[in-house]
Design a protein around this motif. Structure first.
Motif, PDB file in Angstrom:
ATOM      1  N   GLY A 251       0.681  -1.158   0.237  1.00 47.40           N
ATOM      2  CA  GLY A 251       0.267  -0.464  -0.401  1.00 47.40           C
ATOM      3  C   GLY A 251       0.733   1.322  -0.062  1.00 47.40           C
ATOM      4  O   GLY A 251       1.789   1.366  -0.429  1.00 47.40           O
ATOM      5  N   HIS A 252      -0.200   2.166   0.559  1.00 47.47           N
ATOM      6  CA  HIS A 252       1.005   3.930   0.508  1.00 47.47           C
ATOM      7  C   HIS A 252       2.440   3.920   1.855  1.00 47.47           C
ATOM      8  O   HIS A 252       1.808   4.774   2.382  1.00 47.47           O
ATOM      9  N   LEU A 280       3.549   7.402   1.560  1.00 44.06           N
ATOM     10  CA  LEU A 280       4.081   8.039  -0.006  1.00 44.06           C
ATOM     11  C   LEU A 280       4.054   9.470  -0.108  1.00 44.06           C
ATOM     12  O   LEU A 280       2.166   9.504   0.168  1.00 44.06           O
ATOM     13  N   VAL A 329      -1.941  -0.507   4.227  1.00 43.02           N
ATOM     14  CA  VAL A 329      -1.778   0.735   4.371  1.00 43.02           C
ATOM     15  C   VAL A 329      -2.041   2.196   3.946  1.00 43.02           C
ATOM     16  O   VAL A 329      -1.562   1.792   2.480  1.00 43.02           O
ATOM     17  N   MET A 330      -2.819   2.747   4.089  1.00 41.76           N
ATOM     18  CA  MET A 330      -3.576   3.866   3.424  1.00 41.76           C
ATOM     19  C   MET A 330      -3.748   4.643   3.675  1.00 41.76           C
ATOM     20  O   MET A 330      -3.163   5.375   5.195  1.00 41.76           O
TER      21      MET A 330
ATOM     22  N   ILE B 109      -5.151   0.505  -5.115  1.00 40.82           N
ATOM     23  CA  ILE B 109      -5.049   1.740  -4.481  1.00 40.82           C
ATOM     24  C   ILE B 109      -3.638   1.712  -4.518  1.00 40.82           C
ATOM     25  O   ILE B 109      -2.781   3.630  -5.162  1.00 40.82           O
ATOM     26  N   MET B 110      -3.089   1.169  -5.454  1.00 39.71           N
ATOM     27  CA  MET B 110      -1.042   1.272  -5.956  1.00 39.71           C
ATOM     28  C   MET B 110      -1.346   1.681  -7.713  1.00 39.71           C
ATOM     29  O   MET B 110      -0.684   1.694  -8.471  1.00 39.71           O
TER      30      MET B 110
END
Ligand SMILES: Cc1cc2nc3c(=O)[nH]c(=O)nc-3n(C[C@H](O)[C@H](O)[C@H](O)COP(=O)(O)O)c2cc1C
Ligand code: SF4
Ligand code: FES
Lengths: 427, 176
Positions: A251-252, A280, A329-330, B109-110
């Motif tokens: 994820g982020h 990110l 992870v969001m 989400i990526m």
């Protein structure tokens, strides 16, 4: 992608960066197959099980059941053959640690299975790998051939009276086959439907014979436990969760990857914000699913400034579970309504269809999500979804049903705004 | 070493399976034997054998299924029953290159939506469809265990990770 240990010496990931880490040669030069030698030279099957008990190793497949105890449930006096089955189905969203353990260090898994087979008296053992991981099956087959040629498989292993075989087996695309009884149905050539428990596989598993099903990471922990002793392994972690744990992070984050941490690592905020390089693009953390998709989603407030200890008890106390250790992870841009819809579609697709609450319930949930996403949400839909979850959770034949309900229940509770936005149309 | 056989009654006697039964080369037959040798019960080899039939015949067609029934001493319906449970077993033809794009959360989400869009535009088809020349099929699938290197897709058994649209172009253009 990062692969390595933080906060401890790498155990499971000790060899992953060595050149030719897959080969028998490199494995042997770096402590490989010393544990099975020690076991065959000087330990009885009960000694092995006792070391496992002392190690406080808990199963890494998701349920966290103490491994030594599971092994001790296999009846010693049964005249039937016994089996060890390695669960390499790894289909939990957000989880990819087993893949790298097998890709980089296949002999570690073989040694773990050999020790388990010795402790349990199993002559035939299988590695059930998800069908999409075909390249890993090829890697394992090469490693097994190497081991066979070196007298580490077959009759008279290392010149002793102990003998056993390990075979690879392929799944064919079905998340439910990671559930241990469904996996056994699948391995018997049936559709992957779960079976009633009890009887547990330890008593009546593969071909109705005593069977131990263990995750890849669980089995790859075994050689180190034998080498250093159960007590020393336990001390690397906490009293109730010994040793180290391998987490998958996606994820982020700036540095996704496979992280080995001591059990009880302090703390989750530091892990995400420092070890994984933070969010990110410098954005804000919004949500984390710490254990693969089948656990409660956490909001940033449950993590930031909360000293969440990373072990079974610590994460439960913080409001979620370790599960498979797959961190998703969001950042602030994620709409938790959308992310929950995505996971609900996953469970609907993967429901095996055996029992009504899960088969119909996940289907209805997806219909409701889709209607809302199409702009036809109603204020009472949140309650409707919770009612549907209530009729699935605890009423399904296997834990997949519960796993479908938990993300929704926790998301509606912890991110009410994200749902409200879709349900209440502003005038 | 050999596995310990267990007595399990066959579910049924093999039935007459009609006239069209697939046949395979000696090499393939040997490969099939090597899988059967792993298990005390032949039926356990059903998934590995299905992958072999699928590889040899493109998908699980009726003669291939009849072959499996005969080889495993099962009924035709036993084979269909299993084949239709698993997402990787195709009971209908698919393109030469089967592009399976992961659409689960981490990939989503990526950047999965952009990748899917790009692939579909480039090939002129929608997810679930095959190009007219039979070369490409595009499917959206669930998590493939590459979440840390998202977005990703699998073509055949190969993983392609950390995808960008430029990388997708390069990959698709290299497939003949
Ligand atoms: C729906 C579902 C999916 C599961 N998927 C996996 C999996 O992919 N890999 C795995 O090791 N365990 C999985 N499990 C857990 C297994 O049922 C079982 O608890 C585990 O393999 C036991 O091994 P362990 O004690 O070493 O953790 C799953 C469980 C459920 C309910
Ligand atoms: S809960 Fe879902 S996956 Fe489990 S048996 Fe029922 S239908 Fe199958
Ligand atoms: S979410 Fe796409 S590979 Fe896991």
């Amino acid at each position: 992608m990062f692969i390595g240990a933080i906060g401890c010496e790498p155990l499971q990931l000790a060899r992953v960066h060595l050149e030719n880490s897959r080969s028998l040669d490199v494995y042997r030069k770096n402590g490989g197959y010393e544990a099975i030698k020690k076991v065959l030279d000087s330990m009885s099957p009960d000694d092995v099980i006792n070391e496992l008990k002392k190690s406080a190793l808990r199963g890494r497949g998701g349920a966290g059941f103490p491994t030594g105890m599971k092994w001790s449930f296999v009846p010693k006096d049964s005249p039937k053959p016994k089996y060890v089955v390695c669960n390499a189905d790894e289909s939990e969203p957000g989880t990819f640690k087993d893949r790298y353990l097998m890709e980089r260090d296949p002999h570690m898994l073989i040694e773990g299975i050999l020790i388990a087979a010795y402790a349990l008296g199993a002559k035939t053992n299988y590695i059930y790998t998800r069908g999409e991981y075909r390249y890993l099956i090829d890697i394992m087959d090469v490693a097994l051939d190497e081991a066979r040629a070196a007298g580490l498989l077959g009759n008279k292993i290392l010149g002793t009276d102990f003998g056993c075989e390990i075979y690879t087996h392929t799944g064919a695309g079905a998340y439910i086959c990671g559930e241990e009884t469904a996996l056994l149905s699948s391995l018997e050539g049936m559709r992957g439907h779960p079976r009633m428990k009890p009887p547990f596989p330890a008593v009546s598993g593969l071909y109705a014979c005593p069977t131990v099903v263990n995750n890849v990471e669980t089995l790859t922990a075994v050689p180190d436990i034998i080498k250093m002793g159960g007590e020393a392994y336990q001390k690397l972690g906490t009293e109730k969760s010994g040793g180290t744990k391998v987490w998958s992070v996606s994820g982020h984050v700036n540095r996704p990857g496979v992280y080995e941490l001591p059990m009880g690592y302090d703390d989750m905020e530091k892990f995400i914000m420092e070890d994984c390089g933070g969010i990110l693009g410098g954005k804000q953390l919004k949500a984390v699913i710490p254990g693969g998709s089948s656990v409660y989603i956490m909001c940033a407030d449950q993590i930031i400034g909360k000293d969440v200890r990373m072990d079974y008890e610590g994460i439960v106390a913080a409001g979620s579970s370790v599960g498979s250790g797959g961190f998703i992870v969001m950042d602030e841009t994620v709409d938790v309504f959308e992310s929950t819809k995505n996971l609900t579609e996953f469970y609907k697709h993967e429901s095996c269809g055996w029992c009504t609450p899960c088969r119909e319930g996940t289907d209805w949930l997806v219909k409701v999500f889709k209607r809302i996403a199409a702009g036809n949400g109603r204020p009472e839909d949140a309650q409707l979804m919770l009612d549907l979850c209530d009729n699935i959770e605890g009423k399904s034949f296997c834990p997949l049903g519960d796993a479908a309900a938990w993300p929704i229940q926790s998301a509606i509770k912890r991110f009410p705004e994200d749902f409200r936005r879709h349900l209440v149309r502003e005038p | 070493m050999s596995t310990q056989p267990i007595q399990i009654q066959p579910l049924s006697q093999p039935v007459d399976i009609g006239d069209e039964v697939a046949s395979f080369s000696v090499d393939v037959e040997q490969e099939i034997d090597s899988h059967l040798a792993k298990y005390p019960v032949a039926r356990s080899a059903i998934l590995p054998l299905m992958f072999i039939v699928q590889r040899e015949r493109g998908y699980l067609d009726a003669p291939g299924v009849a072959y499996l029934a005969r080889r495993l001493r099962l009924r035709i319906t036993d084979i269909w029953e299993v084949a239709t449970f698993y997402s990787m077993l195709n009971t209908e033809p698919v393109g030469k290159y089967h592009i399976q794009i992961c659409k689960t959360l981490s990939c989503k989400i990526m950047g999965e939506p952009g990748i899917t869009d790009h692939v579909c535009k480039k090939l002129g088809i929608k997810p679930g469809e095959t190009t007219a020349d039979g070369k490409f099929t595009v499917s959206l699938v669930e998590c493939l265990g590459s979440c840390g290197t998202a977005p990703m897709f699998q073509i055949g058994f190969s993983y392609y990770e950390n995808l960008t649209t430029a990388k997708v172009d390069q990959i698709l253009d290299s497939l003949t």
